[in-house]
Design a protein around this motif. Structure first.
Motif, PDB file in Angstrom:
ATOM      1  N   UNK A 268      26.242  94.468  32.509  1.00 44.90           N
ATOM      2  CA  UNK A 268      25.682  95.358  33.175  1.00 44.90           C
ATOM      3  C   UNK A 268      25.401  93.477  34.258  1.00 44.90           C
ATOM      4  N   UNK A 269      26.010  92.880  35.127  1.00 50.92           N
ATOM      5  CA  UNK A 269      25.365  91.904  35.474  1.00 50.92           C
ATOM      6  C   UNK A 269      24.977  92.336  37.581  1.00 50.92           C
ATOM      7  N   UNK A 270      23.716  91.185  37.368  1.00 56.65           N
ATOM      8  CA  UNK A 270      23.619  91.384  38.431  1.00 56.65           C
ATOM      9  C   UNK A 270      22.597  89.772  38.878  1.00 56.65           C
ATOM     10  N   UNK A 271      22.428  89.669  39.878  1.00 56.82           N
ATOM     11  CA  UNK A 271      22.208  88.630  40.520  1.00 56.82           C
ATOM     12  C   UNK A 271      20.842  88.557  41.381  1.00 56.82           C
TER      13      UNK A 271
ATOM     14  N   UNK B  19      21.390  92.238  33.081  1.00 54.58           N
ATOM     15  CA  UNK B  19      21.196  91.009  33.647  1.00 54.58           C
ATOM     16  C   UNK B  19      20.916  90.970  35.199  1.00 54.58           C
TER      17      UNK B  19
ATOM     18  N   UNK C 101      19.904  88.605  36.826  1.00 52.40           N
ATOM     19  CA  UNK C 101      20.043  87.201  37.126  1.00 52.40           C
ATOM     20  C   UNK C 101      21.546  86.316  36.470  1.00 52.40           C
ATOM     21  N   UNK C 102      22.508  87.180  36.824  1.00 48.39           N
ATOM     22  CA  UNK C 102      23.900  86.868  37.060  1.00 48.39           C
ATOM     23  C   UNK C 102      24.685  86.103  37.795  1.00 48.39           C
ATOM     24  N   UNK C 103      24.492  85.053  38.109  1.00 50.93           N
ATOM     25  CA  UNK C 103      24.544  84.361  39.709  1.00 50.93           C
ATOM     26  C   UNK C 103      26.227  84.237  40.584  1.00 50.93           C
ATOM     27  N   UNK C 104      26.610  85.706  41.245  1.00 46.07           N
ATOM     28  CA  UNK C 104      27.047  85.304  41.675  1.00 46.07           C
ATOM     29  C   UNK C 104      28.382  86.348  41.748  1.00 46.07           C
ATOM     30  N   UNK C 105      27.782  87.709  39.984  1.00 45.96           N
ATOM     31  CA  UNK C 105      27.992  88.898  39.608  1.00 45.96           C
ATOM     32  C   UNK C 105      26.982  89.495  40.703  1.00 45.96           C
ATOM     33  N   UNK C 106      27.742  91.059  41.489  1.00 49.25           N
ATOM     34  CA  UNK C 106      26.570  91.968  42.232  1.00 49.25           C
ATOM     35  C   UNK C 106      26.025  93.074  41.572  1.00 49.25           C
ATOM     36  N   UNK C 107      27.451  93.934  41.221  1.00 51.81           N
ATOM     37  CA  UNK C 107      27.234  95.189  40.355  1.00 51.81           C
ATOM     38  C   UNK C 107      28.131  94.844  38.822  1.00 51.81           C
TER      39      UNK C 107
ATOM     40  N   UNK D 237      33.166  97.482  36.849  1.00 54.80           N
ATOM     41  CA  UNK D 237      33.003  98.377  38.260  1.00 54.80           C
ATOM     42  C   UNK D 237      33.373  98.120  38.865  1.00 54.80           C
ATOM     43  N   UNK D 238      32.739  96.372  39.513  1.00 53.56           N
ATOM     44  CA  UNK D 238      33.633  95.887  40.839  1.00 53.56           C
ATOM     45  C   UNK D 238      35.131  95.788  41.229  1.00 53.56           C
TER      46      UNK D 238
ATOM     47  N   UNK E 148      25.260  80.463  33.922  1.00 55.07           N
ATOM     48  CA  UNK E 148      24.428  81.476  35.156  1.00 55.07           C
ATOM     49  C   UNK E 148      23.631  80.728  36.045  1.00 55.07           C
TER      50      UNK E 148
ATOM     51  N   UNK F 233      31.095  79.691  41.347  1.00 59.02           N
ATOM     52  CA  UNK F 233      30.435  80.461  42.174  1.00 59.02           C
ATOM     53  C   UNK F 233      28.659  79.236  42.634  1.00 59.02           C
TER      54      UNK F 233
ATOM     55  N   UNK G  23      33.314  84.077  43.511  1.00 63.53           N
ATOM     56  CA  UNK G  23      33.507  83.365  43.117  1.00 63.53           C
ATOM     57  C   UNK G  23      35.266  82.685  43.077  1.00 63.53           C
TER      58      UNK G  23
END
Lengths: 381, 381, 381, 381
Positions: free
Chosen positions: C156-159, C258, C260-266, C283-284, D273, D292, D303
């Motif tokens: 589960x990646x957010x940034x 996380x 802190x997964x730069x570029x991943x929003x949800x 989910x994206x 990341x 990204x 990305x």
């Protein structure tokens, strides 16, 4: 082999490599390469592994130690070289499009058919037929997996001409190249559409456009197409070609070939929709084929991404384990395999010159239609 | 609101929801819904939250407690309802395409322009303009991020007619729907192309096709389009429409609208190529916009997948944190927001009836061209 | 409903909307919303459509005109509100994670089980179970379409925390939120993994990390999490949580949560590999499910992109034609539908508090393992 | 070259091809290939273009006409062959993983460092470093384009063991292969993670699993790994390896290597990341790099899909025009180019045996951690 630029490099690799991966019926020898500039062709022979070289293709086609002539030159020289080679009893593999005009293509086809009576074979190099994903698509359509073909959508998208300072290379001059995006890119789409569907294009309604009409001439000294000089010249070919088509089997199609699709580098895309399924391909994802099967239950149907790297896929038994991708030049290696196998078996390699002529007639009809405000022009069969 | 089927459900949701997420200048009241069948419209009023109902739209448009008339019926009734509503001084939101003929659309546009003098507003419901990704695309093009627009490739791919037993619903009858895939799907593509590029389509060269010409009539009793009866009738509209186009700003385009693209459910796709970049969109990935920026350094250039869910993106400040997607019906909620805001501000909501007429003229030119073997037909401006 | 921030907006929409699309056994009334700030809760009631409001949840849960209490507050208040509501005989829907500690969750579960004897129902709001694609995945696994489940990979990646100046919102304080990415994001992955596979996580080996340990405190006046003040405070939760897991049915899994997964929003992603197939979800791309079926013939096997918008898919009969996408808030509407239906039927809505407790125990085991250098810690059953 | 199976075919192609596309400082001669079976190695020599062959590697490494020994055998023979070759003063290119144990790898590394004093070079063949997309990723990280690296997520997914009747090939026997998915696939991920980030793995917490513990022995006669015999034997290596990691530069990572990821054929995936951006790669889309860039404005960030086929990309100046893809075997051709160039320049080819040892130590720590219930085990530096 005549010509040793981009296509020459790819063909040389194929001639060197085919026998290393496939069981060929003949042992291949790279006897001679031909080019007009002696220093250049000498270097090419060394680099690409040819045993000797010539600077005049007339000499090459007469050499008794040569069985096959592979033509990798611009379109304006295809006809004379192929006619001479066939007359000399050499099997001929000729780059696409077959010629720069229907008249030339007709003469070549007639010569090829005459030579065939003496066991001389000829083939035109529509290498996309040898992309495993497209070869698989052809198999699936032939097996009826997508039913009756109804629609084709084909586009071939490049963007190297978006820069208005890109120089006026030979591909932008009608007298050398015949046409622009149409013959260079659209010819692949036309051949692929007819190959995949098994239907012929019966009529086309077209629009051609040249967005940048004047470009810098290539620098004299180097002759390199990538270097712009200070003088300018007229672009005499199309930058983009759009057309709709009717096929003789009832399908319809829409085609686009362009060198102005900003951001797309080599997106040779084709989708085929049928009564029982659909297929999709994009050369920028070369090893994948999209397949939708209407026979699936509704709840789990969806386009599958087939990674075309299984040993049961066309050409793949010669290569790597599943999931290990092939590249662009493999299409040429496969082409050599198929050509050599057909020649050795006394079979007709495909696509024949007659098929190349068929594409040429579609190209000509596209140009006629564009000149007639897009009215549908029938393609003679 | 007149009509309460698919579009009625979507519009009702939008009227109920817009004020819950956006700060609207007016409080919305769902006063009355209208439909011909009393039991059906009563149920719809209850289900969708309308305070009352009517069975005759003539009554509805005269009601003094109504300020806005929202037309969600098939195309053949758009003109009479809109004309009556405008005459009664009601603001009008009308589903697309604006009408079934250019003549009707002209009459509606003239009426809208007369009514405008009295402060009465009107708008046609091309809801794809309210997809955040396409609204963002419009912004980027307006800002010059892709430079001069040169090419458009638009396709709207569905597949619900591949089944030959799908019944002859009203959308397959010319007298109700005006045209087939062309007006239902192609109209969206045409409006989107003109909206995005800021250029108008100047001429079109087209081909229309009906693959399945006879279908079972819908079962009488139920009237449900999804249930086939035992009798058959003629399909009188196109299954697929293909055309090339020239825009008045120098761009060219290729369009496809089809209900026979097996495996594609609602792939409303549009790509725009410009001198400085490119954009791509597919409604099956509704929250994404592809963007290629030629200003990037060559080594790291590439199509970006912009997830259009940032609070700075169009409409997004009203919704969820980044990465949380919006759906199809949000486009209608956005449409209500924009329409109501314009009405309250005394501004002209877009797209106007004149813009709807413009699309209608393109649709008519497509049909004329198809009837004339594809020759390019100019679109009157 | 208690709480009216992000989750409150989503839940309000669901309560308003569920009955407009689904046939519910009960008519829903949005009786009252509760929040500590009177002006804020008054505005929320008006905006979201609640008939009245309270500023003390103790009052709310005692109101006789209320049947259901929906808890949308930070985790530290879940337990007292839920216990009081259950004691008052109200059905309870509680946001996830169920609580901030196993002890609280145990107390809540015990209370829920006692209340159940009196016909009072409770449910924890793991809304991802109501994503149609994941509900379909569950059905396919239950039907055996992927065989024995062997591996799960969930991330589960957010940034939103990559920016070191993002303020110290309540979600970054252990006393309010319980944990960081682990409980906020990882809890969803844990529940989804157990829900999909039908197996329970039996042990975990974990690593937690906080990359940015100090952040600006939110500005006092506004209380908005997005505005940074000039003082700084300690981040007391994890920024990222990584763990491996063993399931009680023999499967193994790897998890990452996380911010802190730069570029991943949800990007809530989960893949399940079984002996007969595989499934994948992101989910994206909320409306898609990837499905690989080993039963397909080798030559045409491939991951299918199922567009989960067919009327036969879970929840989809209530919505739009195929290909028209749903958004994030639909999951809450589906949740309301399922909760209300279960309550009306006297059935147990899922996931139960006991299932929420189960997740809580996994979260606790993750923290214990991280504190013990990653050694696998069994999860009590 | 010692060994002529899968890796031997790929290496042979590379030795034959590198000089045809790259300007090499040395002319390459394929002097001799070595294998235990005389008929097999004779056929391989013929097929792959080697001038002679040996059936005893001890003879091969002593031949005075050989400068370089390329080791393509299973891991259990790497050490003796490499030690003998280095002792004989031959430059050594050795397949990965470097050895089957840390002790062997240490001995090889010590020998390599001794030989280096005499100008003898050695390198371990982590060919994924030569994928242009990963080489580009390394450049971008080195340039600071993603800032401080914080997280790595790496998985290497294959599925060829899902079939329980797949025979017990040498890769499934600990005494030949050292380990299973861990050493075969995970070693690539470990090397790639350290190569890309410039950080070393400092500790790991792991879990290993063997799902199918008994498999049919390969048929005696043929010796082909793909043909099952009637007897069964124990699988003595892992089918899947999962681990979390801490890097010495502060990053954390999660790793998965598996041969049971149903539907994935060769998905060597890695994402990194950082504080200023992110990168993603999947070997099933070999020519693409996701990038990204947080420096982009928020509204158009996303990305990018970089098609790594520009002439400015690593290795690409030798190949085709933009958009024409490379395949798996190109990585070996690039490896030969880099190795030969370093040897000719008297430079140290990378990755060195010391780097291979570093990977070996991580592999050993993974096994130790798995044996100790996943507790994090430090990797000696």
């Amino acid at each position: 082999m005549v010509g040793h630029a981009f296509m020459g490099a790819a063909h040389s690799h194929a001639w060197r490599t085919a026998g290393r991966f496939f069981d060929l019926p003949r042992r291949l020898e790279l006897t001679a390469v031909c080019g007009r500039s002696e220093p250049a062709v000498r270097a090419a022979a060394e680099r690409y592994g040819w045993e000797s070289y010539e600077t005049d293709w007339r000499k090459l086609v007469e050499r008794p130690d040569i069985d096959v002539v592979d033509i990798c030159t611009p379109g304006d020289t295809h006809a004379p070289i192929a006619l001479a080679a066939l007359a000399a009893g050499k099997h001929v593999l000729c780059e696409k499009p077959l010629a720069n005009s229907v008249a030339e293509a007709e003469e070549m086809t007639a010569a090829a058919e005459r030579a065939r009576a003496d066991g001389v074979r000829s083939m035109v190099a529509f290498n996309y037929r040898r992309v495993p994903a497209l070869a698989l698509a052809r198999e699936l359509i032939r097996q009826g997996r997508i039913g009756t073909v109804r629609q084709v959508r084909a586009s071939y998208l490049q963007d190297w001409l978006v820069d208005p300072e890109f120089p006026l290379a030979w591909r932008l001059r009608k007298e050398r190249a015949g046409s622009g995006a149409l013959g260079d890119l659209g010819a692949h789409s036309i051949d692929a559409a007819q190959f995949l569907t098994g239907q012929r294009i019966a009529s086309v309604g077209a629009l051609l456009e040249t967005f940048v009409t004047e470009r810098p001439l290539p620098a004299e000294a180097s002759g390199l197409s990538g270097t712009a000089g200070s003088e300018r010249g007229q672009v005499t070919v199309d930058d983009a070609a759009l057309f709709t088509a009717r096929f003789d089997g009832g399908a319809i199609g829409v085609f686009e070939a362009t060198r102005f699709a900003t951001g797309h580098k080599n997106a040779m895309r084709i989708e085929v929709s049928g009564s029982a399924g659909g297929l999709s391909f994009d050369a920028e994802s070369l090893n994948e084929l999209g397949f939708y099967d209407r026979a699936e239950d509704a709840g789990t149907a969806g386009f599958r991404r087939i990674l075309v790297t299984e040993s049961t896929h066309p050409y793949l038994d010669a290569w790597w384990p599943p999931g290990h991708l092939l590249g662009y030049e493999h299409t040429f290696t496969h082409q050599v395999r198929d050509f050599v196998t057909a020649v050795a078996d006394g079979a007709d390699p495909r696509p024949s010159f007659a098929e190349g002529l068929r594409v040429q007639r579609v190209l000509a009809a596209v140009e006629s239609s564009a000149a007639a405000l897009g009215v549908h022009i029938p393609v003679p069969s």
